[in-house]
Write a protein that holds these residues in place. Sequence first.
Motif, PDB file in Angstrom:
ATOM      1  N   LEU A 288      17.376 -17.612 -16.461  1.00 52.86           N
ATOM      2  CA  LEU A 288      17.177 -17.375 -15.026  1.00 52.86           C
ATOM      3  C   LEU A 288      15.831 -17.885 -14.525  1.00 52.86           C
ATOM      4  CD1 LEU A 288      18.672 -13.788 -14.668  1.00 52.86           C
ATOM      5  CD2 LEU A 288      19.699 -15.995 -14.059  1.00 52.86           C
ATOM      6  N   ASP A 289      14.885 -18.151 -15.442  1.00 52.71           N
ATOM      7  CA  ASP A 289      13.559 -18.606 -15.011  1.00 52.71           C
ATOM      8  C   ASP A 289      12.960 -19.431 -16.146  1.00 52.71           C
ATOM      9  OD1 ASP A 289      10.893 -18.975 -14.286  1.00 52.71           O
ATOM     10  OD2 ASP A 289      10.718 -16.976 -13.396  1.00 52.71           O
ATOM     11  N   GLU A 290      12.799 -20.731 -15.896  1.00 52.05           N
ATOM     12  CA  GLU A 290      12.309 -21.625 -16.960  1.00 52.05           C
ATOM     13  C   GLU A 290      10.861 -21.354 -17.334  1.00 52.05           C
ATOM     14  OE1 GLU A 290      13.050 -25.730 -16.409  1.00 52.05           O
ATOM     15  OE2 GLU A 290      15.230 -25.503 -16.587  1.00 52.05           O
ATOM     16  N   THR A 291      10.121 -20.621 -16.484  1.00 49.76           N
ATOM     17  CA  THR A 291       8.717 -20.331 -16.796  1.00 49.76           C
ATOM     18  C   THR A 291       8.592 -19.100 -17.702  1.00 49.76           C
ATOM     19  OG1 THR A 291       8.341 -18.850 -14.902  1.00 49.76           O
ATOM     20  CG2 THR A 291       8.053 -21.226 -14.536  1.00 49.76           C
ATOM     21  N   VAL A 292       9.694 -18.391 -17.913  1.00 52.65           N
ATOM     22  CA  VAL A 292       9.681 -17.198 -18.783  1.00 52.65           C
ATOM     23  C   VAL A 292      10.113 -17.609 -20.174  1.00 52.65           C
ATOM     24  CG1 VAL A 292      10.761 -14.955 -19.206  1.00 52.65           C
ATOM     25  CG2 VAL A 292      10.177 -15.638 -16.864  1.00 52.65           C
TER      26      VAL A 292
ATOM     27  N   GLY B  99     -10.138  -5.423 -55.852  1.00 55.22           N
ATOM     28  CA  GLY B  99     -10.566  -4.135 -56.377  1.00 55.22           C
ATOM     29  C   GLY B  99     -10.665  -3.043 -55.320  1.00 55.22           C
ATOM     30  N   VAL B 100     -10.009  -3.256 -54.184  1.00 51.96           N
ATOM     31  CA  VAL B 100      -9.992  -2.264 -53.108  1.00 51.96           C
ATOM     32  C   VAL B 100      -8.745  -1.402 -53.261  1.00 51.96           C
ATOM     33  CG1 VAL B 100      -9.742  -1.941 -50.607  1.00 51.96           C
ATOM     34  CG2 VAL B 100     -11.283  -3.723 -51.499  1.00 51.96           C
ATOM     35  N   SER B 101      -8.916  -0.094 -53.359  1.00 49.34           N
ATOM     36  CA  SER B 101      -7.768   0.806 -53.468  1.00 49.34           C
ATOM     37  C   SER B 101      -7.361   1.335 -52.101  1.00 49.34           C
ATOM     38  CB  SER B 101      -8.104   1.980 -54.393  1.00 49.34           C
ATOM     39  OG  SER B 101      -8.241   1.512 -55.719  1.00 49.34           O
ATOM     40  N   LEU B 102      -6.063   1.396 -51.893  1.00 47.56           N
ATOM     41  CA  LEU B 102      -5.501   1.927 -50.657  1.00 47.56           C
ATOM     42  C   LEU B 102      -4.743   3.208 -50.988  1.00 47.56           C
ATOM     43  CD1 LEU B 102      -3.956  -1.400 -49.294  1.00 47.56           C
ATOM     44  CD2 LEU B 102      -6.255  -0.511 -48.861  1.00 47.56           C
ATOM     45  N   THR B 103      -4.862   4.211 -50.122  1.00 45.45           N
ATOM     46  CA  THR B 103      -4.130   5.466 -50.332  1.00 45.45           C
ATOM     47  C   THR B 103      -2.850   5.489 -49.512  1.00 45.45           C
ATOM     48  OG1 THR B 103      -6.234   6.558 -50.684  1.00 45.45           O
ATOM     49  CG2 THR B 103      -4.337   7.980 -50.242  1.00 45.45           C
ATOM     50  N   SER B 104      -2.938   5.004 -48.277  1.00 46.82           N
ATOM     51  CA  SER B 104      -1.737   4.932 -47.443  1.00 46.82           C
ATOM     52  C   SER B 104      -1.903   3.818 -46.424  1.00 46.82           C
ATOM     53  CB  SER B 104      -1.465   6.264 -46.735  1.00 46.82           C
ATOM     54  OG  SER B 104      -2.398   6.478 -45.696  1.00 46.82           O
ATOM     55  N   VAL B 105      -0.758   3.235 -46.043  1.00 42.95           N
ATOM     56  CA  VAL B 105      -0.719   2.215 -44.988  1.00 42.95           C
ATOM     57  C   VAL B 105       0.509   2.501 -44.132  1.00 42.95           C
ATOM     58  CG1 VAL B 105      -0.600  -0.252 -44.426  1.00 42.95           C
ATOM     59  CG2 VAL B 105      -1.667   0.473 -46.585  1.00 42.95           C
ATOM     60  N   SER B 106       0.306   2.631 -42.837  1.00 36.74           N
ATOM     61  CA  SER B 106       1.452   2.733 -41.932  1.00 36.74           C
ATOM     62  C   SER B 106       1.161   1.876 -40.713  1.00 36.74           C
ATOM     63  CB  SER B 106       1.722   4.183 -41.529  1.00 36.74           C
ATOM     64  OG  SER B 106       0.627   4.702 -40.819  1.00 36.74           O
ATOM     65  N   SER B 107       2.201   1.515 -40.001  1.00 37.74           N
ATOM     66  CA  SER B 107       1.992   0.636 -38.842  1.00 37.74           C
ATOM     67  C   SER B 107       3.015   0.921 -37.756  1.00 37.74           C
ATOM     68  CB  SER B 107       2.055  -0.839 -39.268  1.00 37.74           C
ATOM     69  OG  SER B 107       3.262  -1.118 -39.935  1.00 37.74           O
ATOM     70  N   GLU B 108       2.596   0.592 -36.546  1.00 35.64           N
ATOM     71  CA  GLU B 108       3.464   0.695 -35.355  1.00 35.64           C
ATOM     72  C   GLU B 108       3.447  -0.667 -34.690  1.00 35.64           C
ATOM     73  OE1 GLU B 108       4.898   3.579 -34.118  1.00 35.64           O
ATOM     74  OE2 GLU B 108       4.072   4.916 -35.644  1.00 35.64           O
ATOM     75  N   LEU B 109       4.615  -1.158 -34.309  1.00 40.36           N
ATOM     76  CA  LEU B 109       4.697  -2.489 -33.699  1.00 40.36           C
ATOM     77  C   LEU B 109       5.454  -2.430 -32.382  1.00 40.36           C
ATOM     78  CD1 LEU B 109       4.789  -2.871 -36.986  1.00 40.36           C
ATOM     79  CD2 LEU B 109       5.015  -5.270 -36.350  1.00 40.36           C
ATOM     80  N   GLU B 110       5.039  -3.265 -31.453  1.00 43.26           N
ATOM     81  CA  GLU B 110       5.723  -3.411 -30.165  1.00 43.26           C
ATOM     82  C   GLU B 110       5.811  -4.892 -29.837  1.00 43.26           C
ATOM     83  OE1 GLU B 110       3.880   0.566 -27.925  1.00 43.26           O
ATOM     84  OE2 GLU B 110       3.088  -1.439 -27.477  1.00 43.26           O
ATOM     85  N   GLY B 111       6.964  -5.319 -29.342  1.00 43.83           N
ATOM     86  CA  GLY B 111       7.130  -6.700 -28.887  1.00 43.83           C
ATOM     87  C   GLY B 111       7.730  -6.703 -27.489  1.00 43.83           C
ATOM     88  N   ASP B 112       7.069  -7.412 -26.575  1.00 38.89           N
ATOM     89  CA  ASP B 112       7.529  -7.472 -25.178  1.00 38.89           C
ATOM     90  C   ASP B 112       8.427  -8.678 -24.986  1.00 38.89           C
ATOM     91  OD1 ASP B 112       5.829  -5.335 -24.660  1.00 38.89           O
ATOM     92  OD2 ASP B 112       4.166  -6.650 -24.105  1.00 38.89           O
ATOM     93  N   LEU B 113       9.571  -8.462 -24.363  1.00 39.74           N
ATOM     94  CA  LEU B 113      10.528  -9.554 -24.168  1.00 39.74           C
ATOM     95  C   LEU B 113      11.146  -9.460 -22.777  1.00 39.74           C
ATOM     96  CD1 LEU B 113      12.959 -10.912 -26.823  1.00 39.74           C
ATOM     97  CD2 LEU B 113      13.760 -10.565 -24.496  1.00 39.74           C
ATOM     98  N   ASP B 114      11.030 -10.537 -22.018  1.00 38.17           N
ATOM     99  CA  ASP B 114      11.600 -10.607 -20.671  1.00 38.17           C
ATOM    100  C   ASP B 114      12.941 -11.331 -20.788  1.00 38.17           C
ATOM    101  OD1 ASP B 114      12.319 -11.295 -18.054  1.00 38.17           O
ATOM    102  OD2 ASP B 114      10.234 -11.605 -17.431  1.00 38.17           O
ATOM    103  N   LEU B 115      14.015 -10.580 -20.564  1.00 40.70           N
ATOM    104  CA  LEU B 115      15.374 -11.087 -20.802  1.00 40.70           C
ATOM    105  C   LEU B 115      15.741 -12.275 -19.907  1.00 40.70           C
ATOM    106  CD1 LEU B 115      17.627 -10.070 -22.748  1.00 40.70           C
ATOM    107  CD2 LEU B 115      18.616  -8.836 -20.819  1.00 40.70           C
ATOM    108  N   ARG B 116      14.926 -12.507 -18.848  1.00 42.56           N
ATOM    109  CA  ARG B 116      15.231 -13.646 -17.964  1.00 42.56           C
ATOM    110  C   ARG B 116      15.149 -14.975 -18.714  1.00 42.56           C
ATOM    111  NH1 ARG B 116      11.317 -12.941 -13.070  1.00 42.56           N
ATOM    112  NH2 ARG B 116       9.971 -12.302 -14.802  1.00 42.56           N
ATOM    113  N   GLY B 117      14.329 -15.024 -19.785  1.00 42.35           N
ATOM    114  CA  GLY B 117      14.247 -16.246 -20.588  1.00 42.35           C
ATOM    115  C   GLY B 117      15.555 -16.535 -21.297  1.00 42.35           C
ATOM    116  N   PHE B 118      16.067 -15.535 -22.009  1.00 44.51           N
ATOM    117  CA  PHE B 118      17.347 -15.688 -22.722  1.00 44.51           C
ATOM    118  C   PHE B 118      18.481 -16.000 -21.750  1.00 44.51           C
ATOM    119  CE2 PHE B 118      21.362 -13.635 -23.951  1.00 44.51           C
ATOM    120  CZ  PHE B 118      21.660 -14.363 -25.098  1.00 44.51           C
ATOM    121  N   LEU B 119      18.461 -15.350 -20.582  1.00 46.96           N
ATOM    122  CA  LEU B 119      19.556 -15.525 -19.618  1.00 46.96           C
ATOM    123  C   LEU B 119      19.461 -16.858 -18.871  1.00 46.96           C
ATOM    124  CD1 LEU B 119      19.753 -11.884 -18.153  1.00 46.96           C
ATOM    125  CD2 LEU B 119      21.379 -12.967 -19.733  1.00 46.96           C
TER     126      LEU B 119
END
Lengths: 190, 190
Positions: B138-142, B116-136
């Motif tokens: 180059l570093d097994e700890t990443v 029974g809770v009414s909402l008027t608006s919902v918006s969101s901002e998202l960020e995801g950090d990714l260290d490309l050394r993992g995919f490449l």
Amino acid sequence: MTNQAAVGTAPTFNNGVNVDALFETVEAVKAAPQIADFQFRLSNRWLGGDHNRSTVVGFHGACEDHDHMKGPFTLDNAEPPVLLGGGTAPNPVEYILHALAGCLTTTMVYHAAARGVSLTSVSSELEGDLDLRGFLGLDETVRKGFSTVRVTMRVESEADVETLESLVQFSPVYDIISKSLPVDVRVEKA
Amino acid sequence: MTNQAAVGTAPTFNNGVNVDALFETVEAVKAAPQIADFQFRLSNRWLGGDHNRSTVVGFHGACEDHDHMKGPFTLDNAEPPVLLGGGTAPNPVEYILHALAGCLTTTMVYHAAARGVSLTSVSSELEGDLDLRGFLGLDETVRKGFSTVRVTMRVESEADVETLESLVQFSPVYDIISKSLPVDVRVEKA
């Protein structure tokens, strides 16, 4: 870090990937690891009921902000009628399967290119099992998301299955879904 | 389990959600838990280089197979030029953020409607950090995927922040990303 070749030099492509640029990227990251720090970003807005829309303008990587040149991209979420929606778009867990399929494929393609393995075709089928009692809050022992995900990839290549399976272990989305990850959700009053 | 009201009865909507149908779903699942068993499905095909395409035809749920009436939906993955792609579509980790944003939003909207809770608006901002050394590799700890994801949701509602934050805990995609999950990847030669 780009797919531009020097004037007069034809870059080497394998699987449609510029292998020269890929190795240049690896060497650049080895020399300056901060090049590898990427941040992906997105905003989303509720459009009513089951419907919401994300906008993807750009991201940060290789020490600078980038706009998607062919963007901004807009992506819609919705739910099918059986889940009380209008059915105008895939739902969020279907996007999870899409992200996984795409990332496993691209990871196989890029890592195969780097190892000199040529691929002729890659296709995949995915299934994710979800018990709605978790989302509905009817049973605390039932998880809210998928209980399991199955992926079958069919690959035309001279490489053997073991080699192909080893390539997809580098997939970022496989890592995100299969392993736990800190997700910080903050709610603010607008 | 549908958003069809009985003839002559106007269904009760809150936040654009048919609350009568939502409570009927809850009661139906309590009476017959197998109604809650859903399986989402998708196929994907490599189109060369960084580009691949998923097709979403339908899913299983509420004891039957369903086709997406406004589908099949097609979804493309690509990579930006700095990641050696043609930049024609979002990349897989951006789709992960889209799925998370959408699922948190829909979960808040549906659970608010049920309470029974009414909402008027919902918006969101998202960020995801990714260290490309993992995919490449180059570093097994990443790690290969995101190291962390941050979500800020801005909500217009009379409900307090604590109530709103409690609603999103039911999100399937939040569960999928924040917790580990068995993902079975099999590669077959075509």
